[in-house]
Scaffold this motif. Structure first.
Motif, short mmCIF file in Angstrom:
data_model
loop_
_atom_site.label_atom_id
_atom_site.label_comp_id
_atom_site.label_asym_id
_atom_site.label_seq_id
_atom_site.Cartn_x
_atom_site.Cartn_y
_atom_site.Cartn_z
N GLU A 27 0.83 -1.21 0.00
CA GLU A 27 0.00 0.00 0.00
C GLU A 27 0.86 1.26 0.00
O GLU A 27 0.62 2.20 -0.77
CB GLU A 27 -0.93 -0.02 1.22
CG GLU A 27 -1.87 1.18 1.29
CD GLU A 27 -2.77 1.11 2.51
OE1 GLU A 27 -3.74 1.87 2.55
OE2 GLU A 27 -2.49 0.29 3.42
N GLY A 28 1.88 1.29 0.86
CA GLY A 28 2.73 2.47 0.94
C GLY A 28 3.50 2.72 -0.35
O GLY A 28 3.62 3.86 -0.82
N LEU A 29 4.02 1.65 -0.95
CA LEU A 29 4.77 1.78 -2.19
C LEU A 29 3.88 2.30 -3.32
O LEU A 29 4.29 3.17 -4.09
CB LEU A 29 5.35 0.41 -2.58
CG LEU A 29 6.05 0.33 -3.93
CD1 LEU A 29 7.27 1.25 -3.96
CD2 LEU A 29 6.47 -1.11 -4.23
N MET A 30 2.66 1.77 -3.41
CA MET A 30 1.75 2.21 -4.46
C MET A 30 1.38 3.68 -4.30
O MET A 30 1.24 4.42 -5.28
CB MET A 30 0.49 1.34 -4.45
CG MET A 30 0.75 -0.10 -4.86
SD MET A 30 -0.71 -1.15 -4.76
CE MET A 30 -1.77 -0.38 -5.99
N GLY A 31 1.26 4.13 -3.03
CA GLY A 31 0.96 5.54 -2.81
C GLY A 31 2.09 6.44 -3.25
O GLY A 31 1.85 7.53 -3.80
N LYS A 32 3.32 5.98 -3.09
CA LYS A 32 4.47 6.79 -3.48
C LYS A 32 4.58 6.95 -4.99
O LYS A 32 5.08 7.97 -5.48
CB LYS A 32 5.75 6.17 -2.94
CG LYS A 32 5.90 6.30 -1.43
CD LYS A 32 7.21 5.70 -0.96
CE LYS A 32 7.38 5.85 0.55
NZ LYS A 32 8.66 5.28 1.04
N ILE A 33 4.15 5.95 -5.74
CA ILE A 33 4.26 6.03 -7.20
C ILE A 33 2.93 6.42 -7.85
O ILE A 33 2.80 6.40 -9.07
CB ILE A 33 4.77 4.70 -7.79
CG1 ILE A 33 3.81 3.55 -7.46
CG2 ILE A 33 6.15 4.39 -7.27
CD1 ILE A 33 4.24 2.22 -8.06
N GLY A 34 1.95 6.81 -7.03
CA GLY A 34 0.71 7.35 -7.56
C GLY A 34 -0.27 6.32 -8.11
O GLY A 34 -1.05 6.65 -9.01
N ILE A 35 -0.24 5.09 -7.59
CA ILE A 35 -1.18 4.06 -8.04
C ILE A 35 -2.14 3.76 -6.90
O ILE A 35 -1.75 3.56 -5.75
CB ILE A 35 -0.44 2.76 -8.44
CG1 ILE A 35 0.50 3.04 -9.62
CG2 ILE A 35 -1.44 1.67 -8.81
CD1 ILE A 35 1.31 1.84 -10.03
#
Length: 321
Positions: free
Chosen positions: A168-176
């Motif tokens: 979840e955190g990674l996807m938020g950082k790349i805008g997904i």
């Protein structure tokens, strides 16, 4: 003259091709039935060496772009046992184990198939743990009449584990952003796209506890078991043991080398020159009793491989240091 010869050659080729049917030869040959290979010995009776090597899975291993897929360990063991059951000269089986475990279902199926084979044939089956016989590897060993471990082997890791990623955190950082439409609030339980809720963790723990209980029952029912359930529970907290520690804890029957297991089985069946054999598919040669096994599923294959590694949470009898 040269032109005339060329013309004749072209006429012959044209005539030949006109009457020929093209043969479709596959780039990757289809898998062949198992064949027997003698590793040592010249006697009439046979001892079959079966490999439980690598991560235990019911999934076949991909052969890549041009290679053919390798049958799963579950499929390979079932096919081997069926072939062995038809051999009137077969007098015993050795499970050569070098595995940290794998999926719950694959471990259980192989354990079950070995048990059925023993009941049908009444042949001795011995397990020899080479380097590692942990979790699902030990679960399968418990199907044998006797468990022997190499002096330097690692044994144990009795328990169940379920792993999942939270991206979840990674996807938020790349805008997904992930959006799920579901019929019930538990439909996406253990989703990798969010943190698991306390209730989801509780539900997962209930399943793990049941599968753990089954693991204990399998060990309690093994032919060489000398432990009470309370004694076993104290040992079965997921820790690993050296072969010496496992022997002192009565998780194995003795320590020794593969040669020792073979020699003892030859004495049991009454043929000191019994042939030690293995099964293989054409193109997979084995030169000795220590030759590698055919299929070694990796952790990625167990979870499905590739991107699916993020979307599969599976219950495992697995030691994953």
């Amino acid at each position: 003259m040269r032109k005339a010869v060329s013309a004749i050659v072209w006429m012959v080729l044209a005539t030949s091709l006109a009457g020929c049917a093209f043969v479709n030869v596959p780039l990757v040959p289809p898998p062949q039935p198992l064949e027997e290979q003698v590793l040592e010995g010249k006697g009439r009776k046979k001892i079959l060496m079966l490999d439980i090597s690598g991560t235990i899975s019911e999934l076949e291993k991909s052969g890549g772009l041009l290679g053919r897929a390798t049958p799963s360990m579950v499929s390979m063991i079932r096919e081997s046992l069926q072939k062995a059951e038809q051999d009137k000269d077969l007098a015993g089986v050795i499970l050569r184990i070098n595995s940290p475990g794998g999926t719950v279902t694959a471990s259980d199926i192989i354990h079950h198939d070995i048990g059925v084979f023993r009941q049908r044939t009444h042949l001795p089956v011995k397990a020899c743990i080479m380097s590692t016989g942990a979790s699902g590897g030990y679960y399968i060993a418990a199907a044998a009449d006797e468990i022997v471990a190499h002096p330097t082997a690692i044994v144990g890791s009795i328990g169940v584990i379920m792993m999942k990623f939270n991206v979840e955190g990674l996807m938020g950082k790349i805008g997904i952003e992930e959006q799920t439409v579901k019929s019930g609030d538990k439909k996406d339980i253990m989703s990798p796209f969010r943190r698991a809720t306390p209730e989801e963790v509780r539900l997962g723990q209930e399943i793990i506890d049941q599968l753990y209980g089954r693991f204990l029952e399998v060990i309690m029912a093994r032919p060489g078991n000398k432990l009470s359930r309370d004694e076993l529970v104290k040992l079965a907290d997921g820790r690993i043991y050296t072969a010496r520690q496992a022997l002192e804890a009565r998780l194995i029957d003795r320590t020794g080398y593969l040669d020792d297991v073979i020699a003892d089985l030859k004495t049991t069946i009454g043929d000191q020159d019994a042939r030690v054999v293995s099964y293989y598919r054409p193109g997979n040669y084995k030169g000795s009793i220590y030759a590698g096994s055919e299929a070694k599923e990796g952790l990625a294959e167990v979870f499905g491989g590739g991107v699916d590694l993020l979307s599969n949470s599976r219950f495992m009898y697995l030691w994953r240091p």
